[in-house]
Design an enzyme around this catalytic site. Structure first.
Site, PDB file in Angstrom:
ATOM      1  N   CYS A   1     -17.669  68.637   5.386  1.00  0.00           N
ATOM      2  CA  CYS A   1     -17.949  70.077   5.265  1.00  0.00           C
ATOM      3  C   CYS A   1     -19.355  70.380   5.778  1.00  0.00           C
ATOM      4  CB  CYS A   1     -17.794  70.503   3.801  1.00  0.00           C
ATOM      5  SG  CYS A   1     -18.322  72.193   3.460  1.00  0.00           S
TER       6      CYS A   1
ATOM      7  N   CYS B   1     -21.502  72.610   3.542  1.00  0.00           N
ATOM      8  CA  CYS B   1     -21.969  71.860   2.376  1.00  0.00           C
ATOM      9  C   CYS B   1     -23.271  71.128   2.687  1.00  0.00           C
ATOM     10  CB  CYS B   1     -20.919  70.838   1.941  1.00  0.00           C
ATOM     11  SG  CYS B   1     -19.349  71.541   1.392  1.00  0.00           S
TER      12      CYS B   1
END
Length: 324
Positions: free
Chosen positions: A79, A82
C-alpha cells in the site's frame, strides 16, 4: 470484537460513567501490579509504537485501552499511501509523549481483524478507548487533519474515561514497565466504586444515591456530578414507552413535561442537538415556573454531555439568547 460505529462528534454513550470507572480501575490495577513488581512506571518512546496481530489484540489493544487511547493503523506492505501515512503516525506517537499508543496491524497477516472492523480499503485508522472502538479516518490525510483528530481523541480519553496517558522516560529501556506509579487512593474512591457496582447490578437508584453521597462531602467532584447526571437520566427513561413519549411531544407542543421527556429520549438515542434544540424552543415558548423547569433540565443534560463539548457550548449561547 465488533467495533462500534461511532465518532467523537457522534452519540453520547450513556455507559460512559461505567466505562470510565472500569477503565480507571483497570489502570490503577495495572499501576499497582507494576509497583509490586518493582517497575519504574515509565516506558521508552520506542514502546509507543507496537506491531499487533490477532493473537495479541486483546492484550495489546483492548486491555491497554483501559490505560491510554490506542490508535490502530491498518496497513500493508504493498500500500503506497500507507508508506506515507504510517511514518507520520509513528512520529506523532512519539511527539504526543504517551497521550496515545499506536498499534500497527498488517492486514495481509491479520485478515480476520480487518473483517471485524469492516475495513473496505487501506490505509484505515481506528481508535479504541476504554474497550470501545471508533473510526478516525480512511485514506491519506494531511498532518494538520491528523493532529486535530488526535487532539480530539486525547480529549475524549481524558474527559470521558479518565485516561491520562502513559509516562514516557526517554532513557527507559524498550519493553520496560508499561504503567505509571500507583496513585494514592482518593478520599471518595470507595463511594465512587459503590456507584459503579450499583450500575453493574442495574440498581440505578443505588447509583444515584452513591453519587449524591460523594457530592454531599465534595460538591465540586466532577466525576460524581457527571455520574449523577447520567445515572438520573437512565433512571428517568427506564421503563418508558418511547413511541408514546414521542406522540405526546408531537401532539402537545406546549406541554412542558412532554417536551422534557422527549428530550431525555433524544439524548439517550444520541440526538444531542435535537434534545438541546427541543428544550431551548420550549424555553422560548414558556414563562415563569415552566420556563425555569425547562431551563434546569437543560442544564442537567449539559452535565451529561460535558461542559467542554462544542454542542454544549453552542447550546449555552442559544439558551442565553432565549432567556434574555
Amino acid at each position: 470484537m465488533q467495533p462500534r460505529n461511532m465518532s467523537m462528534s457522534g452519540v453520547v454513550d450513556l455507559a460512559a460513567v461505567k466505562a470510565a470507572q472500569e477503565a480507571k480501575a483497570k489502570a490503577e490495577q495495572a499501576r499497582a501490579q507494576a509497583a509490586r513488581e518493582g517497575g519504574t512506571g515509565a516506558i521508552s518512546p520506542a514502546d509507543l509504537v507496537v506491531d499487533v496481530d490477532e493473537a495479541g489484540f486483546e492484550r495489546d489493544v483492548l486491555q491497554r485501552s483501559a490505560e491510554v487511547p490506542v490508535v490502530i493503523d491498518f496497513w500493508a506492505e504493498w500500500c503506497e499511501p500507507c508508506k506515507q501515512l504510517s511514518p507520520v503516525l509513528e512520529r506523532l506517537a512519539v511527539e504526543y509523549n504517551g497521550r496515545f499508543l499506536l498499534a500497527k496491524i498488517d492486514v495481509d497477516a491479520n485478515q480476520m481483524l480487518m473483517q471485524q472492523f469492516g475495513i473496505q480499503g487501506i490505509p484505515a485508522v481506528f481508535a479504541v478507548v476504554a474497550g470501545q472502538a471508533l473510526p478516525l479516518f480512511q485514506g491519506a490525510a494531511g498532518e494538520a487533519q491528523i493532529r486535530q483528530t488526535l487532539d480530539q481523541l486525547v480529549q475524549v480519553g481524558e474527559q470521558r474515561f479518565g485516561l491520562t496517558g502513559l509516562t514516557v522516560d526517554p532513557e527507559a529501556e524498550p519493553g520496560g514497565a508499561q504503567a505509571a506509579p500507583e496513585r494514592p487512593a482518593g478520599p471518595h474512591d470507595g463511594l465512587l466504586e459503590a456507584a459503579v457496582q450499583a450500575l453493574d447490578s442495574g440498581d440505578l437508584s443505588g447509583a444515584v444515591q452513591a453519587y449524591k453521597n460523594v457530592l454531599n462531602e465534595d460538591p465540586a467532584n466532577e466525576e460524581a456530578k457527571l455520574g449523577l447526571a447520567q445515572a438520573e437520566l437512565l433512571q428517568r427513561v427506564q421503563g418508558v414507552d418511547p413511541q408514546q413519549v414521542r406522540r405526546d411531544a408531537a401532539d402537545k407542543p406546549a406541554d412542558v413535561q412532554a417536551q422534557i421527556a422527549a428530550a431525555d429520549l433524544d439524548l439517550v438515542g444520541g440526538h444531542v442537538e435535537d434534545a438541546f434544540g427541543r428544550l431551548i424552543e420550549t424555553v422560548q415558548r414558556t414563562v415563569g415556573d415552566d420556563r425555569d423547569t425547562v431551563r434546569v433540565r437543560l442544564l442537567e443534560l449539559f452535565e451529561v454531555v460535558g461542559p467542554d463539548d462544542p454542542r454544549v457550548i453552542a447550546a449555552r449561547r442559544a439558551l442565553a439568547r432565549a432567556l434574555f
